[in-house]
Design a protein around this motif. Structure first.
Motif, PDB file in Angstrom:
ATOM      1  N   TYR A  23       0.828  -1.204   0.000  1.00 53.53           N
ATOM      2  CA  TYR A  23       0.000   0.000   0.000  1.00 53.53           C
ATOM      3  C   TYR A  23       0.860   1.251   0.000  1.00 53.53           C
ATOM      4  CZ  TYR A  23      -3.698  -3.298   0.966  1.00 53.53           C
ATOM      5  OH  TYR A  23      -4.570  -4.354   0.888  1.00 53.53           O
ATOM      6  N   GLY A  27      -3.656   5.911   1.271  1.00 53.58           N
ATOM      7  CA  GLY A  27      -4.971   5.920   0.644  1.00 53.58           C
ATOM      8  C   GLY A  27      -4.971   6.480  -0.761  1.00 53.58           C
ATOM      9  N   ALA A  32      -4.671   1.148  -3.316  1.00 57.74           N
ATOM     10  CA  ALA A  32      -5.833   1.616  -2.540  1.00 57.74           C
ATOM     11  C   ALA A  32      -6.893   2.211  -3.463  1.00 57.74           C
ATOM     12  CB  ALA A  32      -5.393   2.638  -1.497  1.00 57.74           C
ATOM     13  N   ARG A  33      -6.475   2.981  -4.450  1.00 56.94           N
ATOM     14  CA  ARG A  33      -7.445   3.546  -5.396  1.00 56.94           C
ATOM     15  C   ARG A  33      -8.116   2.444  -6.203  1.00 56.94           C
ATOM     16  NH1 ARG A  33      -3.231   6.946  -6.736  1.00 56.94           N
ATOM     17  NH2 ARG A  33      -3.184   6.005  -8.801  1.00 56.94           N
ATOM     18  N   GLY A  36     -10.643   0.610  -4.049  1.00 53.83           N
ATOM     19  CA  GLY A  36     -11.809   1.469  -3.837  1.00 53.83           C
ATOM     20  C   GLY A  36     -12.706   1.548  -5.058  1.00 53.83           C
ATOM     21  N   GLU A  39     -16.628  -2.723  -7.459  1.00 53.96           N
ATOM     22  CA  GLU A  39     -18.012  -2.878  -6.999  1.00 53.96           C
ATOM     23  C   GLU A  39     -18.293  -4.365  -6.817  1.00 53.96           C
ATOM     24  OE1 GLU A  39     -20.743  -3.152 -11.034  1.00 53.96           O
ATOM     25  OE2 GLU A  39     -20.639  -1.252  -9.980  1.00 53.96           O
ATOM     26  N   LEU A  59     -13.084  -3.106   1.027  1.00 54.70           N
ATOM     27  CA  LEU A  59     -12.833  -2.338  -0.189  1.00 54.70           C
ATOM     28  C   LEU A  59     -13.144  -0.861   0.009  1.00 54.70           C
ATOM     29  CD1 LEU A  59     -14.241  -4.874  -2.792  1.00 54.70           C
ATOM     30  CD2 LEU A  59     -11.836  -4.382  -2.308  1.00 54.70           C
ATOM     31  N   ASP A  60     -14.206  -0.545   0.740  1.00 53.09           N
ATOM     32  CA  ASP A  60     -14.528   0.853   1.009  1.00 53.09           C
ATOM     33  C   ASP A  60     -13.501   1.503   1.917  1.00 53.09           C
ATOM     34  OD1 ASP A  60     -16.704   0.877  -0.633  1.00 53.09           O
ATOM     35  OD2 ASP A  60     -18.189   0.735   0.955  1.00 53.09           O
ATOM     36  N   ALA A  62     -10.477   1.156   1.626  1.00 49.43           N
ATOM     37  CA  ALA A  62      -9.365   1.544   0.764  1.00 49.43           C
ATOM     38  C   ALA A  62      -9.633   2.881   0.085  1.00 49.43           C
ATOM     39  CB  ALA A  62      -9.125   0.459  -0.288  1.00 49.43           C
ATOM     40  N   GLY A  63     -10.829   3.385   0.189  1.00 48.39           N
ATOM     41  CA  GLY A  63     -11.149   4.683  -0.407  1.00 48.39           C
ATOM     42  C   GLY A  63     -12.105   4.509  -1.564  1.00 48.39           C
ATOM     43  N   GLY A  64     -13.194   5.227  -1.518  1.00 47.64           N
ATOM     44  CA  GLY A  64     -14.210   5.106  -2.560  1.00 47.64           C
ATOM     45  C   GLY A  64     -13.803   5.811  -3.830  1.00 47.64           C
TER      46      GLY A  64
END
Length: 163
Positions: A23, A27, A32-33, A36, A39, A59-60, A62-64
């Motif tokens: 990582y 974030g 991480a992107r 995020g 879906e 998963l969320d 990690a950043g939406g």
């Protein structure tokens, strides 16, 4: 003086080992992107609901972001009796949860990852039916978290190799 030379050689060797943080960048890093942007559609059954919730939580975290990938998951949840006692009752059960999953890039429809994950747990069958059912449910919840964790780790490795 010899110790300094050995220490310097060891540090030089470590710097060339090729290990990289998963990582890197926190974030805002590529992994991480990417995580995020995954879906997770609904997964069939109670185990599916538990696995999907665990996946979405990880998963969320990690950043939406806008969805670029879809994670398709199919589960196989089995509960089988083991250890038959002298009175022909089951004394132990094994709960197994297996997942086959695919990471699909939404823009192209390309399957980036097609893999499996799974875990199992042993359950003691006791005289209290309520206690046995509670143990089976707890095992399913724990297995769901474990399988979700395995999936997210594999997704992170795949997305890291793509970046």
């Amino acid at each position: 003086m010899t110790r300094v030379a050995i220490l310097a050689a060891a540090l030089l060797g470590l710097s060339a080992c090729g290990l990289q943080p998963m990582y890197a960048g926190g974030g805002s890093g590529a992994v991480a992107r990417g995580l995020g942007a995954v879906e997770v559609p609904a997964i069939e059954g109670q185990a599916g609901w538990l696995v999907r919730n665990a996946l979405v939580d990880r998963l969320d975290a990690a950043g939406g972001g806008a969805a670029r990938y879809r994670l398709d998951v199919r589960l196989d949840d089995r509960l089988e009796g083991l250890g038959v006692l002298s009175d022909d009752t089951v004394g132990r059960e094994r709960r197994t949860l297996r997942a086959r999953y695919q990471l699909v890039e939404l823009a192209s429809g390309e399957i980036l990852l097609d893999a499996t994950a799974g875990s199992d747990a042993g359950i003691d069958v006791v005289s209290s039916e309520y206690a046995t059912i509670a143990a089976e449910q707890t095992a399913l919840e724990n297995l769901s978290r474990e399988v979700a964790s395995q999936i997210v780790t594999r997704l992170a490795l795949t997305l890291r190799s793509r970046s």
